[in-house]
Each structure stands twice: as C-alpha cells, then as structure tokens.
Design a protein around this motif. Structure first.
Motif, PDB file in Angstrom:
ATOM      1  N   GLU A   1     -10.909   6.336  -1.067  1.00 32.69           N
ATOM      2  CA  GLU A   1     -10.907   4.886  -1.259  1.00 32.69           C
ATOM      3  C   GLU A   1     -10.703   4.139   0.052  1.00 32.69           C
ATOM      4  OE1 GLU A   1      -7.892   4.195  -4.155  1.00 32.69           O
ATOM      5  OE2 GLU A   1      -9.231   4.551  -5.869  1.00 32.69           O
ATOM      6  N   ARG A   2      -9.876   4.678   0.929  1.00 31.33           N
ATOM      7  CA  ARG A   2      -9.577   3.984   2.181  1.00 31.33           C
ATOM      8  C   ARG A   2     -10.499   4.405   3.321  1.00 31.33           C
ATOM      9  NH1 ARG A   2      -5.277   0.840   1.520  1.00 31.33           N
ATOM     10  NH2 ARG A   2      -5.140   0.441   3.750  1.00 31.33           N
TER      11      ARG A   2
ATOM     12  N   ALA B   1      -8.764  -3.314   1.410  1.00 34.35           N
ATOM     13  CA  ALA B   1      -8.858  -2.315   2.470  1.00 34.35           C
ATOM     14  C   ALA B   1      -7.710  -2.417   3.461  1.00 34.35           C
ATOM     15  CB  ALA B   1     -10.194  -2.459   3.208  1.00 34.35           C
ATOM     16  N   GLY B   2      -6.779  -3.342   3.210  1.00 30.73           N
ATOM     17  CA  GLY B   2      -5.599  -3.439   4.060  1.00 30.73           C
ATOM     18  C   GLY B   2      -5.680  -4.472   5.161  1.00 30.73           C
TER      19      GLY B   2
ATOM     20  N   ALA C   1      -4.397   0.296   7.421  1.00 30.64           N
ATOM     21  CA  ALA C   1      -5.712  -0.099   7.412  1.00 30.64           C
ATOM     22  C   ALA C   1      -6.593   0.893   7.934  1.00 30.64           C
ATOM     23  CB  ALA C   1      -5.854  -1.385   8.183  1.00 30.64           C
ATOM     24  N   ASN C   2      -8.094   0.948   7.365  1.00 29.18           N
ATOM     25  CA  ASN C   2      -8.990   1.980   7.817  1.00 29.18           C
ATOM     26  C   ASN C   2      -9.853   1.469   8.935  1.00 29.18           C
ATOM     27  OD1 ASN C   2     -10.164   0.268   5.886  1.00 29.18           O
ATOM     28  ND2 ASN C   2     -11.737   1.764   5.477  1.00 29.18           N
TER      29      ASN C   2
ATOM     30  N   ILE D   1       0.857  -1.186   0.000  1.00 25.20           N
ATOM     31  CA  ILE D   1       0.000   0.000   0.000  1.00 25.20           C
ATOM     32  C   ILE D   1       0.894   1.237   0.000  1.00 25.20           C
ATOM     33  CG2 ILE D   1      -1.909  -1.150   1.165  1.00 25.20           C
ATOM     34  CD1 ILE D   1      -1.091   0.205   3.741  1.00 25.20           C
TER      35      ILE D   1
ATOM     36  N   ALA E   1      -0.305   5.832   3.410  1.00 25.88           N
ATOM     37  CA  ALA E   1      -1.444   5.121   4.002  1.00 25.88           C
ATOM     38  C   ALA E   1      -1.065   4.509   5.342  1.00 25.88           C
ATOM     39  CB  ALA E   1      -1.946   4.039   3.050  1.00 25.88           C
TER      40      ALA E   1
ATOM     41  N   GLY F   1      -3.028   5.711   8.553  1.00 24.60           N
ATOM     42  CA  GLY F   1      -3.724   4.671   9.294  1.00 24.60           C
ATOM     43  C   GLY F   1      -3.462   4.743  10.786  1.00 24.60           C
TER      44      GLY F   1
ATOM     45  N   TYR G   1     -10.843   7.195   5.199  1.00 24.39           N
ATOM     46  CA  TYR G   1     -10.347   7.891   6.398  1.00 24.39           C
ATOM     47  C   TYR G   1     -11.364   8.945   6.822  1.00 24.39           C
ATOM     48  CZ  TYR G   1      -5.853   5.777   5.158  1.00 24.39           C
ATOM     49  OH  TYR G   1      -4.852   4.899   4.855  1.00 24.39           O
TER      50      TYR G   1
END
Length: 375
Positions: free
Chosen positions: A51-52, A300-301, A374-375, A14, A18, A22, A54
């Motif tokens: 997209e993530r 999404a991580g 990750a979110n 990623i 990010a 995160g 936040y």
C-alpha cells in the motif's frame, strides 16, 4: 502494550513501523530492506509494504523466538552485500543523519553500534538487590540500533554462536572482534510500553517540524478549444464562445494541478486513477477529482504545502477570474488560498495557444511529509 502489536500501533496517524521503514526507504545509504515480523503479522506487513509502495523492501519474513533468531531469518532473506544494518523496527525516531553516520563508521571500522552516554548513575546489584558495584559513568553507554557489520562477519556470528545474546554487537564481540560505538540519539527510543508511544510521538512531531521531508512535482496539460462546450478553469465557468474538450469538464488547470500532486507523491498520473475510458468520469467536475487526489496524497503520508500554476491562453482574458480559481482550488485541496498561486499569460500569438486553438497549463506542487512513513 495491552495486547496490541507495537509494530503496527498508530503513531501520528500511521503505523509505527511505517515511520521506521520510511526513513530507511528514503536513505541513500540503504539499498535493500528485509522486514522481519512476528509470524502472525507477516501478511499485515506485506499489505503495508504494498500500500505504501516501499520499493526497497524485497522480503517480509517471519521472525523467531529470540531476537537473534529473527535477525538470522532476516539475513537468510537478504541478498549478500558489503554491510548489513540491523535496526529495531520499534525505534521509529531514527533519522537519516544517523543512518549515514552508521554506514560511514562501519565502512571505517567494520562493526559499529549506535549508542549514547548514560545520564544516570548505574548500579550493579546482586540477586537480593544489594549494590555490589558502581561502574564509572563516564565509561558507560546505552546501546541502541542501528548496528552495522560486514555481511560475512554477521553471518558467521549467527552461524557459530548458540548462546543467548541481547544484541548482535555482543555476538560479534564474543568472536573477538572490536566493535566501534558511534553517536546515536537520546530521542532514538525503543517503544516497549504504551507510554513510550506518547514520547515517540512528541519526538517525531519535532523531527518533522525541524526536518520535514519535502517533495516537488510538475504537471502539464493542454486541451483544444471547441464550440458548444463550457469553458471551466479552476472550477470557475468563464464566459466564452468556446470550451475545452475533454472526457470530464475539461478543466485543464485542475488537471495540471492533479498531475503535479500525484507526481510529487510518486502516485502515477491522473490517467491511472481516473481513466477517460471510465464512464463514471464523463462530464464530472474536475474539482471533485482534485479532492480525491488530495486524499490520495494524504493517505500516502503527505500534506500539500503549496501549488503554483501558469495558464497559457491567448483568449479569453482570465485575470478577473483568478481569485475565484484560487479559492475553489484551495477548498478542494484543503489548504488556504494563500498557498495556491495561479497566473495567466499569453504566448504572443505563437503556437496553438497563440492561435486560440487551445489552452495549456504548467503546474508545480510542493508536498511535505506527515512523518518518516512517507513513501
């Protein structure tokens, strides 16, 4: 960096930024985030934030020519608050404990900077590289970020100071204010060269292994039993004179697993991603949808650690089919069957399940972060 914007350089799959975002997004001491980027990266940053998902990022704005110009732009975009934490986006190895130490120390002293004692002997040299002085190493610390200040203090420093400074602490110090150092981390490196990416990745892999971000989600679903339908559970067809009603194949077990995973990753529910009004999903195998959910979670991580489900059914007897259900569900999720627990029980003839009018399933999923992005 070979022409690559280090902010978006890939790190453990990623973008570097990010990982940093995160950590701040998940920290309880952070209320709002303003992301300051190079002007030609602003749209890329806004796309990443969307997209993530936040939720704490309120603004993505362009920086300036100097570091202090970028901080000033960020301050203008930030909602007035008690404390401002300034952090280099290119320091992705910051952890939640450091953010909490930063906020606590700033609350006690008003201004604080992360740092660590230097390990090497430092020499002060002249322009001709002749050593002029060897400072006492015990008194030297290397400054890092985060750097935390009272909002009004930092705004004032950026308003009145015009000279060039390499960090915000030096600006605040120049106004006669005392700044307290707190312990950062030797792993809290700033990525400046391509080789730094390799080092940061190694640190992040260890950080994830030692302190994985773990989340849990719960899913529940129930479907009525109706004639002239196949009974499919966990992708396994069960011999029975009734099947589960549904737009897809009615696999209530897989549906509950899907919702538990989507819930854990905060990605909504299956109805959002696979609406029953969409003809593409008419009679589709729910295992195919489970595979797509696993991909959404990964993107999404996150990675799936394990799932657990309990089926509530008065009839038919499901025990002989559970192993096959575990194996097919595990294949769809890309994990080992020993990470898939599926159980079956009755309600002792209570309720719609007890009257053999339907089947219900409750599922729990545990997911683990692939990194702090990750979110």
């Amino acid at each position: 960096m070979g022409g690559v914007d280090k902010t978006f350089a890939p790190l453990l799959g990623i973008p570097l930024i990010a990982h940093t975002l995160g950590r701040f997004e998940s920290s309880p001491v952070i209320g709002e985030i303003v992301l300051v980027l190079a002007p030609d990266s602003v749209e890329h940053g806004r796309t990443l934030v969307a997209e993530r998902g936040y939720k704490k990022v309120t603004q993505v704005c362009a920086g300036g020519e100097r570091r202090q110009d970028s901080v000033r732009h960020g301050l203008h975009a930030l909602t007035p608050c008690d404390l401002v934490m300034v952090h280099d986006g290119a320091r992705p190895c910051v952890d939640s404990a450091m953010l909490e130490r930063a906020a606590r120390t700033a609350g006690e002293h008003g201004a604080t900077v992360a740092g660590m004692p230097v390990k090497d002997t430092i020499k002060r040299v002249a322009a001709d590289l002749v050593i002029e002085d060897t400072p006492e190493r015990a008194l030297l610390w290397q400054a890092q970020t985060p750097q935390v200040f009272g909002y009004d203090l930092l705004v004032e420093a950026h308003r009145v100071i015009e000279g060039d400074f390499t960090d915000d602490a030096a600006m605040v110090e120049s106004l006669g204010n005392r700044v307290r150092m707190f312990e950062g981390s030797y792993e809290n490196i700033k990525v400046t060269t391509a080789s730094d990416l390799v080092i940061a990745e190694a640190f992040l892999e260890q950080l994830v292994a030692d302190f994985p971000d773990t989340r849990v989600g719960i899913g529940f679903d129930s479907h009525p039993l109706v004639p002239d339908r196949r009974l499919v559970l966990g992708g396994v067809e069960i011999p029975h004179d009734h099947g589960l009603e549904g737009h897809s194949d009615g696999d209530v077990l897989v549906h509950a697993l899907m919702d538990s995973l989507l819930g854990a990753a905060n990605l909504g529910d299956k109805g959002i991603h696979f609406p029953s009004s969409d003809p593409r999903y008419r009679d589709i195998s729910s295992l195919l949808l489970l595979e797509r959910v696993a991909t959404l979670v990964k993107d999404a991580g996150w990675r799936v650690s394990n799932v657990d489900a309990t089926m509530l059914a008065q009839t038919p007897r499901l025990g002989p089919f559970i192993q096959a259900m575990r194996e097919r569900s595990a294949t769809a999720l890309g994990i080992s069957p020993d990470r898939v627990s599926i159980k079956a029980t009755t309600t002792d003839h209570l309720g719609f399940v007890g009257r053999s009018e339907g089947i219900a399933v409750c599922a729990v999923a545990c997911i683990v972060s692939n990194g702090p992005g990750a979110n």
